[in-house]
Design an enzyme around this catalytic site. Structure first.
Site, PDB file in Angstrom:
ATOM      1  CG  ASN A  94      40.307  38.747  44.920  1.00 51.98           C
ATOM      2  OD1 ASN A  94      41.440  38.282  44.879  1.00 51.98           O
ATOM      3  ND2 ASN A  94      39.319  38.258  44.161  1.00 51.98           N
ATOM      4  CB  ALA A  95      37.590  42.886  41.647  1.00 56.23           C
ATOM      5  N   GLY A  96      40.346  41.864  40.030  1.00 56.73           N
ATOM      6  CA  GLY A  96      41.498  42.341  39.263  1.00 56.73           C
ATOM      7  C   GLY A  96      41.527  41.756  37.868  1.00 56.73           C
ATOM      8  CE1 TYR A 159      47.335  42.272  37.776  1.00 55.57           C
ATOM      9  CE2 TYR A 159      49.660  41.721  38.014  1.00 55.57           C
ATOM     10  CZ  TYR A 159      48.348  41.554  38.401  1.00 55.57           C
ATOM     11  OH  TYR A 159      48.035  40.675  39.408  1.00 55.57           O
ATOM     12  CB  ALA A 161      51.421  51.036  36.460  1.00 57.96           C
ATOM     13  CE  LYS A 163      46.866  43.444  41.070  1.00 53.87           C
ATOM     14  NZ  LYS A 163      45.650  43.217  41.864  1.00 53.87           N
TER      15      LYS A 163
HETATM   16  N1  LIG Z   1      46.445  34.311  39.712  1.00 52.60           N
HETATM   17  C1  LIG Z   1      47.609  34.877  39.885  1.00 52.60           C
HETATM   18  O1  LIG Z   1      48.650  34.373  39.444  1.00 52.60           O
HETATM   19  C2  LIG Z   1      47.711  36.170  40.665  1.00 52.60           C
HETATM   20  C3  LIG Z   1      48.965  36.580  41.089  1.00 52.60           C
HETATM   21  C4  LIG Z   1      49.101  37.768  41.799  1.00 52.60           C
HETATM   22  C5  LIG Z   1      47.987  38.521  42.084  1.00 52.60           C
HETATM   23  N2  LIG Z   1      46.763  38.121  41.668  1.00 52.60           N
HETATM   24  C6  LIG Z   1      45.617  38.990  41.967  1.00 52.60           C
HETATM   25  O2  LIG Z   1      44.629  38.256  42.642  1.00 52.60           O
HETATM   26  C7  LIG Z   1      43.340  38.814  42.357  1.00 52.60           C
HETATM   27  C8  LIG Z   1      42.407  37.693  41.905  1.00 52.60           C
HETATM   28  O3  LIG Z   1      42.947  37.118  40.738  1.00 52.60           O
HETATM   29  P1  LIG Z   1      42.572  35.647  40.231  1.00 52.60           P
HETATM   30  O4  LIG Z   1      43.827  35.008  39.835  1.00 52.60           O
HETATM   31  O5  LIG Z   1      41.652  34.990  41.172  1.00 52.60           O
HETATM   32  O6  LIG Z   1      41.814  36.046  38.869  1.00 52.60           O
HETATM   33  P2  LIG Z   1      40.497  35.439  38.172  1.00 52.60           P
HETATM   34  O7  LIG Z   1      40.381  33.981  38.418  1.00 52.60           O
HETATM   35  O8  LIG Z   1      40.529  35.950  36.774  1.00 52.60           O
HETATM   36  O9  LIG Z   1      39.353  36.181  38.970  1.00 52.60           O
HETATM   37  C9  LIG Z   1      39.257  37.580  38.912  1.00 52.60           C
HETATM   38  C10 LIG Z   1      38.007  38.017  39.658  1.00 52.60           C
HETATM   39  O10 LIG Z   1      37.893  39.447  39.544  1.00 52.60           O
HETATM   40  C11 LIG Z   1      36.611  39.737  39.031  1.00 52.60           C
HETATM   41  N3  LIG Z   1      36.627  40.953  38.247  1.00 52.60           N
HETATM   42  C12 LIG Z   1      37.395  41.247  37.161  1.00 52.60           C
HETATM   43  N4  LIG Z   1      37.081  42.469  36.700  1.00 52.60           N
HETATM   44  C13 LIG Z   1      36.096  42.949  37.500  1.00 52.60           C
HETATM   45  C14 LIG Z   1      35.340  44.145  37.534  1.00 52.60           C
HETATM   46  N5  LIG Z   1      35.528  45.124  36.639  1.00 52.60           N
HETATM   47  N6  LIG Z   1      34.418  44.300  38.511  1.00 52.60           N
HETATM   48  C15 LIG Z   1      34.202  43.313  39.416  1.00 52.60           C
HETATM   49  N7  LIG Z   1      34.881  42.168  39.446  1.00 52.60           N
HETATM   50  C16 LIG Z   1      35.810  41.988  38.482  1.00 52.60           C
HETATM   51  C17 LIG Z   1      36.200  38.514  38.221  1.00 52.60           C
HETATM   52  O11 LIG Z   1      34.788  38.393  38.167  1.00 52.60           O
HETATM   53  P3  LIG Z   1      33.840  38.800  36.943  1.00 52.60           P
HETATM   54  O12 LIG Z   1      34.572  38.493  35.679  1.00 52.60           O
HETATM   55  O13 LIG Z   1      32.625  37.951  37.193  1.00 52.60           O
HETATM   56  O14 LIG Z   1      33.568  40.254  37.138  1.00 52.60           O
HETATM   57  C18 LIG Z   1      36.759  37.404  39.083  1.00 52.60           C
HETATM   58  O15 LIG Z   1      35.865  37.080  40.112  1.00 52.60           O
HETATM   59  C19 LIG Z   1      43.570  39.877  41.287  1.00 52.60           C
HETATM   60  O16 LIG Z   1      43.596  41.152  41.885  1.00 52.60           O
HETATM   61  C20 LIG Z   1      44.935  39.531  40.724  1.00 52.60           C
HETATM   62  O17 LIG Z   1      45.597  40.645  40.203  1.00 52.60           O
HETATM   63  C21 LIG Z   1      46.590  36.954  40.967  1.00 52.60           C
END
Ligand SMILES: NC(=O)c1ccc[n+]([C@@H]2O[C@H](COP(=O)([O-])OP(=O)(O)OC[C@H]3O[C@@H](n4cnc5c(N)ncnc54)[C@H](OP(=O)(O)O)[C@@H]3O)[C@@H](O)[C@H]2O)c1
Length: 271
Positions: A94-96, A159, A161, A163
């Site tokens: 999930n990290a992203g 991003y 790319a 995904k």
């Molecule tokens: N929110 C949306 O609209 C949306 C839509 C489509 C897909 N997604 C996908 O859903 C996933 C979660 O997104 P979210 O919206 O929950 O984002 P978020 O609230 O920003 O959370 C992202 C998480 O990823 C962790 N992370 C980021 N870089 C990291 C690294 N280098 N190593 C380890 N952990 C890392 C962050 O933790 P730390 O900063 O503590 O490391 C955090 O826990 C992502 O893959 C994102 O692309 C989100």
């Protein structure tokens, strides 16, 4: 959850990016369903806060501070699961990290390299180290992608790319693992109300800080996590989360310019 049997109870589930957003909410919901959790991210303080809430709900939880861009940290996540619980049933990649910048406005291309390293290689490293244990448990790998993993989105070149790369990797791996009984579930959310966009990298390489999206009008993080839990428990192949996403992908088959316009409008309108 929708009257079905709880298939998460006593499962050992590792979640990357569990310190906030979708990963944190997924952890809280799985804790309430009796899973044993391994929570990973870089921010240990935030991870401990999520872990405390999960423990209050009765779950056993291990926290691993990890940057998924580093293979050794991904190895440590899997080792954390095996040391604490002796097995691993589900890995949720999930990290992203995301971006909000037109490609021509970006001077420093390391922005795109970093996004690829975290979103794509992070999932590859974690999956590689988890696979021997997932084979033993006939477990499941989950990839949290995005609608930007199915179609192009302006301001999101790197991003999207990363995904799309996840999709190619996991769709191939699913076929390779079929006979071993290891499942692969891909999740394609649309906009979800988390802090991801405040932290999105802008053209200057710094977080844009203010979300361009109408966060109050997009899917809640609770709803998103519920749908992921259901998909995991049913071992679904993939979930495209929004009606707009489903319609867009159908239209893409015979009128691809229509989904381009839908993606452009979504970015311009921020919802
Ligand atoms: N929110 C949306 O609209 C949306 C839509 C489509 C897909 N997604 C996908 O859903 C996933 C979660 O997104 P979210 O919206 O929950 O984002 P978020 O609230 O920003 O959370 C992202 C998480 O990823 C962790 N992370 C980021 N870089 C990291 C690294 N280098 N190593 C380890 N952990 C890392 C962050 O933790 P730390 O900063 O503590 O490391 C955090 O826990 C992502 O893959 C994102 O692309 C989100």
């Amino acid at each position: 959850m929708n009257g079905e049997a709880n298939r998460s109870r006593d499962k050992v589930i590792a979640i990357t990016g569990a310190s906030k957003g979708i990963g944190a909410e997924l952890a809280r919901q799985l804790a309430a369903r009796g899973a044993k959790l391994v929570l990973a991210a870089r921010n240990e303080k935030e991870l401990e806060g999520v872990a405390a809430a999960c423990r209050t709900a009765g779950a056993s939880v291990v926290v691993v501070r990890a940057d998924v861009a580093l293979e050794r940290d991904c190895q440590a996540i899997v080792a954390g699961a095996v040391t604490a619980f002796g097995r691993l049933d589900v890995l949720v990649n999930n990290a992203g990290a995301t971006m909000w910048a037109r490609f021509e406005d970006i001077r420093d291309l390391s922005i795109l390299e970093r996004i690829m390293q975290v979103n794509y290689m992070g999932a590859v490293y974690c999956t590689s180290h988890a696979l021997p244990y997932l084979r033993e448990s006939r477990g499941l790998v989950v990839g949290i992608s995005s609608l930007a993993g199915k179609t192009g989105v302006p301001t999101r070149t790197g991003y999207s790319a990363s995904k799309h790369a996840m999709t190619g990797f996991f769709d191939s791996l699913r076929i390779e693992l079929e006979d071993a009984g290891v499942g692969v579930t891909m999740i394609y959310p649309g906009f979800v109300a988390t802090g991801i966009r405040e932290n999105a990298t802008g053209p200057d390489g710094k977080p844009i800080q203010v979300s361009p999206v109408k966060e109050g009008e997009v899917m809640s993080v609770e709803d998103c996590a519920r749908r992921i839990v259901t998909a995991m428990e049913r071992r679904e192949r993939e979930v495209v989360m929004t009606a707009r996403g489903k319609i867009g992908l159908f239209l893409k088959l015979f009128a691809p310019a229509v989904i381009d316009r839908m993606a452009k409008r979504a970015i311009e309108e921020g919802r």
